[in-house]
Design a protein around this motif. Structure first.
Motif, PDB file in Angstrom:
ATOM      1  N   PHE A  17       0.832  -1.208   0.000  1.00  0.00           N
ATOM      2  CA  PHE A  17       0.000   0.000   0.000  1.00  0.00           C
ATOM      3  C   PHE A  17       0.866   1.256   0.000  1.00  0.00           C
ATOM      4  CE2 PHE A  17      -3.541  -2.750   1.286  1.00  0.00           C
ATOM      5  CZ  PHE A  17      -4.528  -2.244   0.463  1.00  0.00           C
ATOM      6  N   VAL A  20       2.219   1.895  -3.535  1.00  0.00           N
ATOM      7  CA  VAL A  20       1.202   2.452  -4.448  1.00  0.00           C
ATOM      8  C   VAL A  20       0.939   3.922  -4.107  1.00  0.00           C
ATOM      9  CG1 VAL A  20      -1.175   2.270  -5.266  1.00  0.00           C
ATOM     10  CG2 VAL A  20       0.132   0.215  -4.834  1.00  0.00           C
ATOM     11  N   ARG A  58      -2.020  -5.775 -18.028  1.00  0.00           N
ATOM     12  CA  ARG A  58      -3.403  -5.468 -17.639  1.00  0.00           C
ATOM     13  C   ARG A  58      -3.602  -3.954 -17.497  1.00  0.00           C
ATOM     14  NH1 ARG A  58      -6.392  -7.295 -12.213  1.00  0.00           N
ATOM     15  NH2 ARG A  58      -8.386  -6.446 -12.806  1.00  0.00           N
ATOM     16  N   ILE A  62      -6.019  -1.285 -19.733  1.00  0.00           N
ATOM     17  CA  ILE A  62      -6.977  -0.334 -19.134  1.00  0.00           C
ATOM     18  C   ILE A  62      -6.663   1.096 -19.607  1.00  0.00           C
ATOM     19  CG2 ILE A  62      -7.594   0.793 -16.918  1.00  0.00           C
ATOM     20  CD1 ILE A  62      -8.873  -1.779 -16.729  1.00  0.00           C
ATOM     21  N   CYS A  63      -5.346   1.404 -19.696  1.00  0.00           N
ATOM     22  CA  CYS A  63      -4.932   2.790 -20.004  1.00  0.00           C
ATOM     23  C   CYS A  63      -4.996   3.113 -21.495  1.00  0.00           C
ATOM     24  CB  CYS A  63      -3.510   3.038 -19.499  1.00  0.00           C
ATOM     25  SG  CYS A  63      -3.419   3.107 -17.712  1.00  0.00           S
ATOM     26  N   ARG A 104       1.503   9.221 -15.954  1.00  0.00           N
ATOM     27  CA  ARG A 104       0.979   9.198 -14.573  1.00  0.00           C
ATOM     28  C   ARG A 104      -0.050   8.070 -14.425  1.00  0.00           C
ATOM     29  NH1 ARG A 104       0.068  15.216 -15.056  1.00  0.00           N
ATOM     30  NH2 ARG A 104       1.989  16.093 -14.254  1.00  0.00           N
ATOM     31  N   LEU A 105      -1.016   8.045 -15.361  1.00  0.00           N
ATOM     32  CA  LEU A 105      -2.064   7.017 -15.292  1.00  0.00           C
ATOM     33  C   LEU A 105      -1.442   5.623 -15.372  1.00  0.00           C
ATOM     34  CD1 LEU A 105      -4.821   8.525 -17.651  1.00  0.00           C
ATOM     35  CD2 LEU A 105      -4.766   8.560 -15.176  1.00  0.00           C
ATOM     36  N   VAL A 108       0.439   4.705 -12.003  1.00  0.00           N
ATOM     37  CA  VAL A 108      -0.461   4.422 -10.876  1.00  0.00           C
ATOM     38  C   VAL A 108      -1.239   3.133 -11.134  1.00  0.00           C
ATOM     39  CG1 VAL A 108      -2.387   5.297  -9.498  1.00  0.00           C
ATOM     40  CG2 VAL A 108      -0.637   6.867 -10.290  1.00  0.00           C
ATOM     41  N   ALA A 109      -1.714   2.948 -12.375  1.00  0.00           N
ATOM     42  CA  ALA A 109      -2.489   1.734 -12.684  1.00  0.00           C
ATOM     43  C   ALA A 109      -1.606   0.495 -12.555  1.00  0.00           C
ATOM     44  CB  ALA A 109      -3.058   1.829 -14.098  1.00  0.00           C
ATOM     45  N   SER A 112      -0.981  -0.271  -8.891  1.00  0.00           N
ATOM     46  CA  SER A 112      -2.157  -0.777  -8.182  1.00  0.00           C
ATOM     47  C   SER A 112      -2.544  -2.176  -8.641  1.00  0.00           C
ATOM     48  CB  SER A 112      -3.328   0.191  -8.278  1.00  0.00           C
ATOM     49  OG  SER A 112      -3.524   0.594  -9.588  1.00  0.00           O
ATOM     50  N   PHE A 113      -2.271  -2.530  -9.901  1.00  0.00           N
ATOM     51  CA  PHE A 113      -2.566  -3.909 -10.327  1.00  0.00           C
ATOM     52  C   PHE A 113      -1.577  -4.904  -9.722  1.00  0.00           C
ATOM     53  CE2 PHE A 113      -5.159  -2.106 -13.888  1.00  0.00           C
ATOM     54  CZ  PHE A 113      -6.343  -2.606 -13.393  1.00  0.00           C
ATOM     55  N   LEU A 115      -0.392  -4.497  -6.753  1.00  0.00           N
ATOM     56  CA  LEU A 115      -0.940  -4.622  -5.396  1.00  0.00           C
ATOM     57  C   LEU A 115      -2.117  -5.593  -5.393  1.00  0.00           C
ATOM     58  CD1 LEU A 115      -1.510  -3.532  -2.392  1.00  0.00           C
ATOM     59  CD2 LEU A 115      -3.051  -1.945  -3.491  1.00  0.00           C
ATOM     60  N   PHE A 116      -3.054  -5.421  -6.350  1.00  0.00           N
ATOM     61  CA  PHE A 116      -4.253  -6.261  -6.365  1.00  0.00           C
ATOM     62  C   PHE A 116      -3.894  -7.730  -6.602  1.00  0.00           C
ATOM     63  CE2 PHE A 116      -8.176  -7.970  -8.399  1.00  0.00           C
ATOM     64  CZ  PHE A 116      -8.968  -7.888  -7.274  1.00  0.00           C
ATOM     65  N   VAL A 141     -13.381  -3.446   4.174  1.00  0.00           N
ATOM     66  CA  VAL A 141     -12.741  -3.670   2.871  1.00  0.00           C
ATOM     67  C   VAL A 141     -12.766  -5.160   2.510  1.00  0.00           C
ATOM     68  CG1 VAL A 141     -10.545  -3.534   1.618  1.00  0.00           C
ATOM     69  CG2 VAL A 141     -11.274  -1.631   3.063  1.00  0.00           C
ATOM     70  N   LEU A 145     -14.794  -7.144  -0.509  1.00  0.00           N
ATOM     71  CA  LEU A 145     -14.127  -7.935  -1.553  1.00  0.00           C
ATOM     72  C   LEU A 145     -14.752  -9.326  -1.670  1.00  0.00           C
ATOM     73  CD1 LEU A 145     -10.381  -6.978  -1.015  1.00  0.00           C
ATOM     74  CD2 LEU A 145     -11.814  -6.434  -2.976  1.00  0.00           C
TER      75      LEU A 145
ATOM     76  N   TYR B  63      -9.873  -2.980  -8.151  1.00  0.00           N
ATOM     77  CA  TYR B  63     -10.183  -3.758  -9.358  1.00  0.00           C
ATOM     78  C   TYR B  63      -9.703  -3.069 -10.641  1.00  0.00           C
ATOM     79  CZ  TYR B  63     -13.391  -6.782  -6.738  1.00  0.00           C
ATOM     80  OH  TYR B  63     -13.930  -7.687  -5.859  1.00  0.00           O
ATOM     81  N   GLY B  65      -7.516  -0.224 -10.874  1.00  0.00           N
ATOM     82  CA  GLY B  65      -6.350   0.653 -10.777  1.00  0.00           C
ATOM     83  C   GLY B  65      -6.728   1.882  -9.976  1.00  0.00           C
ATOM     84  N   PHE B  66      -5.769   2.396  -9.196  1.00  0.00           N
ATOM     85  CA  PHE B  66      -6.088   3.488  -8.277  1.00  0.00           C
ATOM     86  C   PHE B  66      -6.267   4.836  -8.959  1.00  0.00           C
ATOM     87  CE2 PHE B  66      -5.007   0.485  -5.056  1.00  0.00           C
ATOM     88  CZ  PHE B  66      -5.760   0.875  -3.979  1.00  0.00           C
ATOM     89  N   ILE B  67      -6.323   4.833 -10.307  1.00  0.00           N
ATOM     90  CA  ILE B  67      -6.402   6.114 -10.998  1.00  0.00           C
ATOM     91  C   ILE B  67      -7.701   6.863 -10.697  1.00  0.00           C
ATOM     92  CG2 ILE B  67      -4.735   5.860 -12.860  1.00  0.00           C
ATOM     93  CD1 ILE B  67      -6.717   4.549 -14.566  1.00  0.00           C
TER      94      ILE B  67
END
Lengths: 250, 189
Positions: A17, A20, A58, A62-63, A104-105, A108-109, A112-113, A115-116, A141, A145, B63, B65-67
């Motif tokens: 955490f 991220v 992944r 998304i981006c 940036r996107l 961060v993405a 965080s992936f 992390l997930f 949390v 989930l 799920y 991404g933290f964006i």
């Protein structure tokens, strides 16, 4: 010791955490466009090196639409001095802004992936209990989930059941909006009935007790984890100070 | 936090996420990702709604991404306004739900536009950004286009959310409403 495979999976949950959060802070503190681009490259390299390469792909997936829209909105449709790239002309400041925002996107993405992919709810609960932090916040949390896939399955079952009873989802937007109530109301009514049962179960298990909990198998907080967390904090603090200095705050 | 709230909030967050699936299946250009937040605010007050909104944004971020985490502020605003609506019998009839939905949609849209522009340079969800792109082509400046597309989509989205939640609350039997005093006030029963 429990935990997902790979270096990230074995790390203490709080380390992931903090990484991220650190990446998110650095993405906006570092000077654009070079800083965010270098940060994204670093995050991708670290993810691949720690065995989380799938998260890179992944996050990129998304981006991708956002990157395309950034180029169209800021570079192609932007104002200011323009340069020709092949058959199109783009705004130079817009292109820089699109590059910085896209990086940036991406950073961060990707973080965080990772992390997930490495997140283990039971290890997280044990880590929170070991620190003596609010168990309720962690429970919210983790319980969410666990509830999310169950509710999604229930939504799919309701959809099938209503279709079998003759509810039609096709046609114009107004007809589809009208189908929302018969599809969502059973989901919400089921939730309220489940809440009563669950509240009773939580009460009988002493979840509202004030006593501190003893974790069964708390994750190890190794020296390496602490070094990573403090390094991330130091990087963010240095970047924030540098940014304030550049703005002439001191 | 009471056991009832600890049981209610995760389910409400799961509703926020599951309704996204229903909307996708119906092929509607909406989010409806605040049904659980509005419902919890109406059932159990502003604090429960705010927690639902924040946990919802956090779990969605896990799920996707933290964006999108900065949009947590919009969920907080929606929860607070939904609690005000509930306290003023805002779900007592379809007309009241419609009026409150429009007011909340306008406020949420304006806040979304600010976050969209300052944090995301106007590029957020694909549908909203496509509208922004179209509006810039029609001659609007980028901030104007971002504001118009955010407010437009949120007005429609939150109005439908309030109409849906209002219809569900009014359909609840008194036995269930009795367990949630703010909900009885919300529907004026």
């Amino acid at each position: 010791m429990k935990g997902r495979p790979g270096i990230a999976g074995q790390a203490h949950p709080f380390t992931l955490f903090s990484v991220v959060a650190g990446v998110a802070a650095l993405a906006f503190l570092l000077p654009a466009p070079t800083g965010p681009v270098l940060l994204y490259v670093t995050v991708v390299a670290l993810a691949i090196l720690t065995g989380a390469g799938a998260s890179v792909a992944r996050a990129a997936l998304i981006c991708l639409p956002l990157w395309v829209l950034l180029i169209l909105l800021l570079a192609v449709g932007g104002d200011g001095a323009r340069s020709a790239i092949g058959p199109v002309t783009v705004s130079r400041t817009g292109l820089e802004a699109a590059l910085a925002q896209g990086a940036r996107l991406g950073a961060v993405a990707t973080a965080s992936f990772v992390l997930f992919a490495s997140f283990d709810p039971s290890r997280f609960l044990d880590a929170v209990a070991a620190r003596g932090w609010s168990f309720h916040a962690a429970y919210l949390v983790v319980a969410t989930l666990q509830a999310a896939p169950r509710f999604r399955q229930r939504a799919a079952a309701i959809l099938e059941a209503q279709r079998a009873r003759g509810l039609r989802f096709g046609g114009g937007p107004a007809r589809r909006v009208r189908a929302l109530l018969p599809l969502t109301a059973p989901l919400v009514l089921g939730m309220l009935s489940e809440t009563d049962d669950r509240a009773m179960a939580l009460e009988t298990r002493g979840l509202d007790a004030r006593a501190s909990r003893t974790p069964l198998d708390p994750p190890m907080d190794r020296a390496a984890d602490r070094v990573v967390r403090w390094s991330v904090a130091a990087c963010v603090a240095a970047a924030a100070l540098w940014r304030l200095h550049a703005l002439g705050a001191f | 936090m009471s056991p009832r709230l600890l049981a209610l909030i995760p389910s409400a967050v799961a509703i926020n996420l599951a309704i996204g699936f229903v909307v996708n299946q119906l092929g509607l250009p909406l989010y409806l990702d605040s049904v659980g937040t509005v419902l919890t605010s109406a059932l159990a007050g502003p604090l429960a709604g705010v927690v639902t909104g924040l946990v919802s944004q956090f779990v969605r971020s896990l799920y996707e991404g933290f964006i999108w985490l900065p949009f947590g502020g919009v969920q907080v605003l929606i929860a607070l306004l939904a609690a005000v609506a509930a306290a003023r019998h805002g779900f007592a009839s379809a007309a009241r739900s419609l009026a409150w939905g429009l007011a909340v949609g306008l406020s949420a849209g304006l806040l979304s536009a600010v976050i969209s522009w300052f944090v995301f340079k106007g590029v957020t969800a694909t549908g909203v950004t496509a509208v922004t792109l179209l509006l810039t082509r029609l001659g609007l400046t980028q901030p104007q286009a971002v504001t118009t597309s955010s407010v437009g989509t949120d007005l429609l989205d939150k109005t439908i959310v309030f109409l849906l939640v209002g219809a569900m609350l009014r359909a609840l039997p008194l036995r269930v409403l009795g367990r949630y005093p703010p909900a009885r006030r919300a529907v004026a029963r």
